[in-house]
Design an enzyme around this catalytic site. Structure first.
Site, PDB file in Angstrom:
ATOM      1  N   HIS A  12       0.921  -1.125   0.151  1.00 25.74           N
ATOM      2  CA  HIS A  12      -0.063   0.022  -0.117  1.00 25.74           C
ATOM      3  C   HIS A  12       1.119   1.162   0.004  1.00 25.74           C
ATOM      4  O   HIS A  12       0.974   1.961   0.996  1.00 25.74           O
ATOM      5  CB  HIS A  12      -1.045  -0.095   1.098  1.00 25.74           C
ATOM      6  CG  HIS A  12      -2.057   1.015   0.934  1.00 25.74           C
ATOM      7  ND1 HIS A  12      -3.520   0.758   1.298  1.00 25.74           N
ATOM      8  CD2 HIS A  12      -2.170   2.421   0.732  1.00 25.74           C
ATOM      9  CE1 HIS A  12      -4.214   1.443   1.064  1.00 25.74           C
ATOM     10  NE2 HIS A  12      -3.653   2.580   0.910  1.00 25.74           N
ATOM     11  N   ASN A  72      -2.207  -2.014  -3.915  1.00 23.30           N
ATOM     12  CA  ASN A  72      -3.323  -1.199  -3.722  1.00 23.30           C
ATOM     13  C   ASN A  72      -3.291   0.039  -4.689  1.00 23.30           C
ATOM     14  O   ASN A  72      -2.306   0.792  -4.662  1.00 23.30           O
ATOM     15  CB  ASN A  72      -3.289  -0.596  -2.305  1.00 23.30           C
ATOM     16  CG  ASN A  72      -4.720   0.292  -2.199  1.00 23.30           C
ATOM     17  OD1 ASN A  72      -5.664  -0.021  -2.017  1.00 23.30           O
ATOM     18  ND2 ASN A  72      -4.134   1.538  -2.048  1.00 23.30           N
ATOM     19  N   GLU A  73      -4.108   0.289  -5.743  1.00 20.61           N
ATOM     20  CA  GLU A  73      -4.227   1.226  -6.279  1.00 20.61           C
ATOM     21  C   GLU A  73      -2.972   1.897  -7.251  1.00 20.61           C
ATOM     22  O   GLU A  73      -2.305   2.515  -6.911  1.00 20.61           O
ATOM     23  CB  GLU A  73      -4.888   2.657  -5.461  1.00 20.61           C
ATOM     24  CG  GLU A  73      -6.007   2.263  -4.831  1.00 20.61           C
ATOM     25  CD  GLU A  73      -6.657   3.718  -4.252  1.00 20.61           C
ATOM     26  OE1 GLU A  73      -5.980   4.668  -4.023  1.00 20.61           O
ATOM     27  OE2 GLU A  73      -7.962   3.777  -3.725  1.00 20.61           O
ATOM     28  N   TYR A 118     -14.710   6.099  -4.155  1.00 19.69           N
ATOM     29  CA  TYR A 118     -15.265   7.093  -3.274  1.00 19.69           C
ATOM     30  C   TYR A 118     -15.936   8.018  -4.190  1.00 19.69           C
ATOM     31  O   TYR A 118     -16.922   8.663  -3.324  1.00 19.69           O
ATOM     32  CB  TYR A 118     -13.777   7.798  -2.692  1.00 19.69           C
ATOM     33  CG  TYR A 118     -12.979   7.215  -1.967  1.00 19.69           C
ATOM     34  CD1 TYR A 118     -12.047   6.088  -2.353  1.00 19.69           C
ATOM     35  CD2 TYR A 118     -13.259   7.449  -0.483  1.00 19.69           C
ATOM     36  CE1 TYR A 118     -11.343   5.524  -1.669  1.00 19.69           C
ATOM     37  CE2 TYR A 118     -12.480   6.618   0.435  1.00 19.69           C
ATOM     38  CZ  TYR A 118     -11.517   5.781  -0.252  1.00 19.69           C
ATOM     39  OH  TYR A 118     -10.806   5.092   0.820  1.00 19.69           O
ATOM     40  N   GLU A 144     -12.666  -0.364  -0.423  1.00 24.27           N
ATOM     41  CA  GLU A 144     -12.504   0.808   0.299  1.00 24.27           C
ATOM     42  C   GLU A 144     -13.530   1.741  -0.304  1.00 24.27           C
ATOM     43  O   GLU A 144     -14.130   1.662  -1.454  1.00 24.27           O
ATOM     44  CB  GLU A 144     -11.408   1.664  -0.019  1.00 24.27           C
ATOM     45  CG  GLU A 144      -9.836   1.108   0.538  1.00 24.27           C
ATOM     46  CD  GLU A 144      -8.700   2.126   0.274  1.00 24.27           C
ATOM     47  OE1 GLU A 144      -9.047   3.189   0.061  1.00 24.27           O
ATOM     48  OE2 GLU A 144      -7.708   1.417   0.216  1.00 24.27           O
ATOM     49  N   TRP A 198     -13.653   2.613   4.470  1.00 24.17           N
ATOM     50  CA  TRP A 198     -12.409   3.156   4.975  1.00 24.17           C
ATOM     51  C   TRP A 198     -12.712   4.413   5.493  1.00 24.17           C
ATOM     52  O   TRP A 198     -13.508   5.121   5.244  1.00 24.17           O
ATOM     53  CB  TRP A 198     -11.715   3.622   3.533  1.00 24.17           C
ATOM     54  CG  TRP A 198     -10.437   4.318   3.870  1.00 24.17           C
ATOM     55  CD1 TRP A 198     -10.418   5.797   3.949  1.00 24.17           C
ATOM     56  CD2 TRP A 198      -9.120   3.706   3.916  1.00 24.17           C
ATOM     57  NE1 TRP A 198      -9.061   5.951   4.375  1.00 24.17           N
ATOM     58  CE2 TRP A 198      -8.252   4.815   4.360  1.00 24.17           C
ATOM     59  CE3 TRP A 198      -8.722   2.421   3.689  1.00 24.17           C
ATOM     60  CZ2 TRP A 198      -6.685   4.370   4.658  1.00 24.17           C
ATOM     61  CZ3 TRP A 198      -7.320   1.955   4.071  1.00 24.17           C
ATOM     62  CH2 TRP A 198      -6.410   3.196   4.172  1.00 24.17           C
ATOM     63  N   GLU A 222      -3.313  10.787   6.305  1.00 25.57           N
ATOM     64  CA  GLU A 222      -4.054  10.896   5.083  1.00 25.57           C
ATOM     65  C   GLU A 222      -2.929  11.263   4.155  1.00 25.57           C
ATOM     66  O   GLU A 222      -3.036  12.374   3.615  1.00 25.57           O
ATOM     67  CB  GLU A 222      -5.378  11.683   5.110  1.00 25.57           C
ATOM     68  CG  GLU A 222      -5.793  11.929   3.794  1.00 25.57           C
ATOM     69  CD  GLU A 222      -6.248  10.352   2.931  1.00 25.57           C
ATOM     70  OE1 GLU A 222      -6.453   9.434   3.565  1.00 25.57           O
ATOM     71  OE2 GLU A 222      -6.150  10.736   1.659  1.00 25.57           O
ATOM     72  N   TRP A 223      -1.977  10.531   3.880  1.00 25.14           N
ATOM     73  CA  TRP A 223      -0.908  10.710   2.914  1.00 25.14           C
ATOM     74  C   TRP A 223      -0.331  12.350   2.940  1.00 25.14           C
ATOM     75  O   TRP A 223      -0.083  12.998   3.776  1.00 25.14           O
ATOM     76  CB  TRP A 223      -1.265  10.399   1.625  1.00 25.14           C
ATOM     77  CG  TRP A 223      -1.665   8.823   1.721  1.00 25.14           C
ATOM     78  CD1 TRP A 223      -3.025   8.255   1.711  1.00 25.14           C
ATOM     79  CD2 TRP A 223      -0.681   7.801   2.041  1.00 25.14           C
ATOM     80  NE1 TRP A 223      -2.847   7.029   1.888  1.00 25.14           N
ATOM     81  CE2 TRP A 223      -1.436   6.514   1.978  1.00 25.14           C
ATOM     82  CE3 TRP A 223       0.621   7.579   2.078  1.00 25.14           C
ATOM     83  CZ2 TRP A 223      -1.240   5.399   1.946  1.00 25.14           C
ATOM     84  CZ3 TRP A 223       1.020   6.261   2.395  1.00 25.14           C
ATOM     85  CH2 TRP A 223       0.129   5.187   2.423  1.00 25.14           C
TER      86      TRP A 223
END
Ligand code: GBH
Length: 457
Positions: A121, A166-167, A303, A363, A410, A417-418
């Site tokens: 991730h 992931n993504e 999302y 998510e 999620w 958060e990054w």
């Protein structure tokens, strides 16, 4: 009356990721990932926040698993940090790293919670970024496969649900093309669009080699999945022409055509390659066969989406901008578009043509401007509104016969958060970062009730 009941075996879960919750960045012989370096560099992450401590989950995992049990979930998706398992990215396996995840997973089993482990991730080993530019190099895919082998050898007796990556766009395109705002670690600019696409091609190759490595190393039958953030095209209304427009747009959008199409069908979508022309990545003979591995399920992180309608232009469709004042949650990109869950699943089935593949929403959730009130509660009715609409959309997919098997919210708790640091809260549990106190929000109780009644409440 529509009860929005889910099938008896529907999987209710929550999701997290290692760098966003673990902290303990120098413990257990862990070495830095690109996110440690990036967040320690001034100006890269909002307010200078880093994941050094995060939610201190490394030390508090037992209490966090107890919260999951209180919530009633039977499934938990988390990620394993490469730099805990192989601190230098390649070479010696660190038993202390394996041991941490053994403790976590054993604790999950104690509470009857099935672990779903994401093997990557976004936290690439800094050592490999220094050595060869990580995802810029084909070598990364081979080192990733060796890391996967080490994890599955160490934990394959107690984890049977694996997710490779992931993504992909979020650690390739968003990391090596700084036109993405804010960029992700390591935040480098490669020289051309072709080199950007080369990074995601290497990640696809890693996915394929990773699948092979999992199946080869697992001592028991196991489930292997890819987790992708497709770009969901939602028809502005469901007239046949607008539905057709949304399908065409789904097909030609690079984020889909260049990731999910090769992984699920063994070919980059033709419209996407036509669009890229000289910017298409170099693909070596045999790559697409490796990338196109048999999967047991597909994970979708959804999302939001984009509205599309039929148009009188060369393409036959157009993407619509969101009007000023369109409802958003607490992120500039988080326009509220609940139908995106339904359409994402339907496009995989009809547009990619993989209606055979079980799907999990791996998510789904939102950031809100949560505050602890005078009585010590967080009454996040806005998050409840968001989640309720998205679960109804998931229910529509199930009721129309699409193979949706589960939903991972999620996130379990607020976290790093990054590039936005701790300024954005996605949890259904509030985290006080001064004290590390956890406060279940109103949405936590709401989700617990959905799980108890197995329906949208
Ligand atoms: C997920 O990515 C991540 O898997 C998770 O770690 C993260 O905490 C969570 O979402 C919440 O953000 O700014 O217009 O260029 C979500 C996928 C991909 C959505 C990048 C926003 C940027 C859109 N994200 N995208 S834009």
């Amino acid at each position: 009356m529509i009860m929005y009941k889910f099938p008896e075996d529907f999987c209710w879960g929550t999701a997290t990721a290692a760098y966003q919750i673990e902290g303990a960045y120098r413990e257990g012989r862990r070495k830095p990932s690109v996110w440690d370096t990036f967040s320690a560099t001034s100006g890269k992450v909002l307010n200078g926040d880093t994941g050094a401590v995060a939610c201190d989950h490394y030390h508090r995992y037992k209490a966090d698993v107890q919260l999951m049990a209180q919530l009633g979930i039977k499934h938990y998706r988390f990620s394993i940090a490469w730099t805990r398992i192989i601190p230098d990215g390649r070479g010696t396996v660190n038993e202390e790293g394996i041991d941490f995840y053994k403790r976590l997973v054993d604790c999950l089993h104690e509470y009857g919670i099935t672990p779903h482990a994401t093997l990557f991730h976004w936290d690439s080993p800094q050592a490999l970024e220094d050595l060869y530019g990580s995802w810029q190099s084909r070598q990364m895919a081979y080192d990733y496969a060796d890391y996967v082998t080490a994890v599955v050898r160490g934990l394959g007796d107690r984890i049977t649900h694996w997710m490779t990556l992931n993504e992909i766009p979020c650690f390739t395109h968003m990391s090596y093309d700084v036109k993405h705002k804010p960029p992700h670690a390591p935040g480098k600019q490669v020289r051309s669009r072709k080199e950007v696409w080369q990074t995601s091609h290497h990640a696809l190759l890693a996915h394929g080699l990773g699948c092979q490595a999992i199946r080869a190393a697992s001592p028991v039958p196991c489930q292997v999945a890819l987790v992708d953030n497709i770009s969901v095209t939602v028809p502005i209304n469901e007239s046949p022409v607008n539905v057709a427009a949304a399908k065409n747009a789904f097909h030609s959008c690079g984020q889909n055509g260049g990731i999910i199409f090769p992984a699920l069908t063994g070919a980059y979508s033709s419209t996407m390659l036509d669009n890229l022309k000289k910017d298409a990545p170099d693909i070596q003979p045999g790559d697409l066969e490796i990338i196109h591995q048999p999967l047991d399920s597909l994970g979708l992180n959804i999302y939001t989406g984009t509205y599309v309608r039929a148009a009188d232009n060369e393409l036959g469709y157009e993407f619509l901008n969101f009007p000023k004042g369109y409802p958003q949650m607490h992120m500039p990109w988080l326009n509220i578009l609940p139908e995106s869950i339904y359409w994402g699943i339907r496009h995989i089935s009809e547009t990619v043509g993989r209606n055979d593949l079980p799907v999990y929403i791996t998510e789904s959730g939102c950031a809100a401007q949560d505050e602890v009130n005078a009585t010590g509660e967080v009454l996040d009715t806005d998050r409840i509104m968001y989640l309720r609409q998205h679960l109804k959309s998931a229910h529509r997919a199930v009721s129309e016969g699409y193979p949706l098997k589960g939903y991972f919210l999620w996130s379990l708790m607020d976290n790093f958060e990054w590039a936005w640091g701790y300024s954005r809260r996605f949890g259904i549990v509030y985290v006080d970062y001064e004290t590390q106190k956890r406060i279940p929000k109103a949405s936590f109780e709401w989700y617990a009730e959905c799980i108890r009644q197995n329906r949208v409440v």
